[in-house]
Structure formats: C-alpha cells, structure tokens
Design an enzyme around this catalytic site. Structure first.
Site: not given
Length: 442
Positions: A35, A119, A150, A257
């Site tokens: 990445k 989170t 988001l 999420c």
C-alpha cells in the site's frame, strides 16, 4: 502542524489527505508495504470518490513510509486509524490498535498525544493510555478518542463537512489541542470523556442500522399485502421527528461497519451484564431480508439449475469497491447451491471471493442471454437496464429482480405496457405483463 497517521485504509487515508488539505504536514505509516509503495509511486490503493484528486493536490504535504520510527520522531500528535475487525466470537479485534500503541510508546523520545479514530469498545482508550504510560516514565502519553462518522463512497465529503466532531479524553489540554486542529471546520464540537465517545460511536451506528432493519422488516409485510413500501417510507420520513434518511428498503446492509459494530456492542453489553435486544434483532432482520429476497427469486424460477442468473453489483453500496459483509456474497452462494450459473458485474469490484461466480467486465456482456437479472447494488450504471438495446440482450421476456427498488413502479409499468416483462422488487407489487401480445423491443 506535523501530524502522524497509522493506517491507510478508508479512514486513515481520508483523514490524512483532508488534514493535509487544511495545511498540515502529514506523515503516514502502514505495515502493508504494498500500500505504501502504491502511494509513493503516485497511485491510490483504495477507491473513494474525490480522494485521488485531493491527494494529488496536497502531494507536497504528504509523506508515506513503512518506517514507523520516522512518523514517531517527526510528529507530536499521531492518529491511529487501524482496523478493528470482528474476531471469531464477534468481538472487536484490537490487536492492530494495540500494536500501533506499542510501536509509538517504544520509540518515542518525547511526549505524544495519541488520537484513536478506530472504532473501539467503551473503555479501550483508557486501557491504551494506561498501557502506554506503564511502559515508560520518561515520556508522557495523552490519549483522545475522536470517532469518525464517514460513509464509504462519501467519506471525503463527510470529513470536510462533518455534522459534529467528538473529542473524548480525560485531559483537557489534549482536548484543546485537538479542538484547535479542528477549528478549521465549521461544525459543533462535543467534548466528553473517552468512554462516552466510544459508546457514542457504537450507539450512532446501531441506531442507523436499526432504522434500515425497521423499514426492511415493514417491507416484508408490505410485500405480502401488495402495498407500496416506497410510499410508506416517504410518509414516515416526512415526520421531522423521524427523517427520511436510512429508510430505503433493500436486500440488507453490509460493509465493514454496521455488522461488526452491532455485534461488538452486543458483546460489550453482555460483558457488563446488560441485554440489548434491539441489537440482536437488527442483525437477525438484516440476515432474513437477504433470505427473503432469495426466496422470491427461487419461487419464480422454481428450478434454478443451469439457469443463467446475472448479478448486477457486488459492493455493499455504490461508489466503493468494498465487498466486506456485502449481501452479494451470501446471495451468490445460495444461487450456486441451487445449481444456477452465476455471472456478475460491478463497476469497481474485480476480485470476488466466491468460487463459481463468473466475473465479466461490462454491463452489456453480463446481461447477454440471461434468464434472470438481479440488481444487488444500485449503481448509476444500471439505470440503463430498461433501454431497448439492453432489454433485447436478455432472454425474452426479460425477468428482473430489483433488490434495491432502484426503479419506480411507474417507470416499470410504462415499460411493461409496451413490452412483455416480469419485474419484482421488495415490499411493492410485482409488475408482470407476460403472456400479453405486445410489440417487442423495437
């Protein structure tokens, strides 16, 4: 300021480029060297609307490295944006967060403010602060929980136009420093303790998920009664106490999420001897919604063996390539188990984990000679489905199952008045003009 970022996933990279756009110098670290290499070479490892443009505009303020020590030495404030995936018991796996904290504390030669955006269950930030300050007395570490709100596909917009900014910490100095960083944004700032901030994030996500599951639950009754769930949802949403957001009926929610956060919250409550029945029921309804939609397809097709079924859309929502917990995964497995030949197209998804699904690279090739077309994700590209040239590509008469209620009944009925067609959605009357002699696709 010089700000550090640990993690270049959706949250980390969006946080980095948006803070850079406000004038800060950002040092970004991730353990995934591929990445970092992609970013160093000018590429972007994830798709997010507007991300590539804002990244290139702020290239001179962004440094990418797999050397954590460089970030730690350069920055007094470091944001942890690593993943907290679900473990085998449904709890939040905090290993990446803890690893980042250990890395920072092990190599720090000066005091740091560590901001956890990941989170995490209530109490995590306090635990990490205690862990960090136990390891050394030479430096002091202050922790803040700053949850993100988001939406994937709209993350850059949401970061730049937040509805609120939450700063959870026991130390007022740390809160004031973060408050100063966020002064460039026009949004209310709520200062609270870290545990309240952590629970706030879970509570917000759970409420939105419950709202989706609620309208999906009602859609099953509406389907049985032959009523129109679109009108019902619109009428409910006009009540200002409720609002219209998250009242769109569909095949069910997915993504990184809602499913994991609901389960993590349920487990955190159980650990504290508290029952949260709505949370478990929300997850159950979401699973049953996918089953309900599959059963509609199966009931129409009777025997799906060797029938070509085209799935349009694989990502859990439009404008992202994310397929984590996407409804397409379970649906494709069920169709394959019935012996169907499953073809799939998604504008962004190139790799799909279910063996046996035939991936194609264009909308047009996906629908050629298909027995049943299934809309799984409401990409704008699929608005062209009812064009005459596309209707002719499908086996005649076309059979369409709309898992997102993408088309209004009025426009489908207009098509059906001219051409034989079978169309089913969720929570609305079916539209079928099969067996009626009509002019076909001229």
């Amino acid at each position: 300021m010089k700000l550090g970022i640990f993690g270049v996933g959706y949250v980390g990279l969006v946080t980095a480029v948006c803070l850079a756009d406000k004038g800060h110098s950002i040092f970004i670290h991730d353990t995934a060297k591929e990445k970092i290499a992609t970013l160093q070479s000018g590429g972007v490892p994830i798709f997010e609307e507007g991300l590539e443009q804002i990244l290139h505009q702020n290239r001179n303020r962004l440094s990418f490295t797999h050397d954590a020590r460089k970030v730690i030495s350069e920055c007094e404030i470091i944001f942890i944006c690593t993943g907290t995936p679900q473990d085998e018991k449904g709890n939040a796996d905090l290993s990446q967060v803890e690893s980042a904290v250990n890395e920072i504390t092990s190599h720090s030669l000066s005091d740091k403010i560590i901001v956890i955006k990941s989170t995490v269950p209530p109490g995590t930030t306090e635990q990490m602060e205690q862990l960090a300050n136990k390891q050394t007395s030479a430096t002091n570490f202050l922790f803040v929980h700053n949850p993100e709100f988001l939406r994937q596909g709209k993350a850059v917009y949401d970061f730049m136009n937040p509805s609120r900014i939450i700063l959870g910490a026991s130390d007022k100095k740390a809160q004031e420093i973060l408050k100063n960083i966020y002064s460039a944004w026009d949004a209310p700032i709520l200062q609270t303790d870290s545990k309240s901030a952590e629970l706030l994030k879970y509570a917000a996500n759970s409420f939105l998920a419950m709202k989706i599951s609620y309208i999906n639950m009602i859609s099953q009754l509406s389907d049985s009664l032959g009523t129109n769930i679109d009108d019902i949802a619109s009428g409910i949403g006009l009540d200002p106490r409720i609002g219209s957001d998250f009242l769109k009926t569909g095949i069910g929610f997915g993504g990184s999420c809602f499913p994991k956060d609901l389960k993590a919250l349920e487990n955190a409550a159980a650990d504290n001897g508290v029952e949260l029945p709505f949370i478990g029921q929300t997850l159950d309804i979401n699973e049953k919604q996918g089953d309900f939609f599959f059963e509609k397809i199966k009931a129409y097709g009777e025997d799906l063996k060797n029938k070509k079924i085209t799935m349009l859309g694989l990502s859990f929502k439009p404008k992202t390539d994310d397929i984590r917990s996407a409804p397409s995964i379970v649906l494709s497995e069920k169709l394959l188990n019935e012996g169907a030949r499953v073809t799939a197209f998604d504008p962004l998804v190139r790799d799909f984990p279910i063996e046996g699904v035939h991936m194609v690279h264009s909308f047009e090739s996906a629908i050629i000679d298909t027995d049943i077309t299934v809309i799984v994700t409401e990409w704008d590209d699929f608005n062209q489905l009812f064009r005459a040239e596309n209707m002719k590509r499908m086996k005649q008469p076309p059979v369409i199952f709309d898992g997102r209620n993408m088309f209004t009944l009025e426009e489908v009925r207009r098509i059906a008045d001219q051409h034989p067609l079978h169309y089913e959605s969720i929570g609305r009357p079916k539209v079928s003009s099969l067996g009626v002699k009509k002019q076909i696709f001229v």
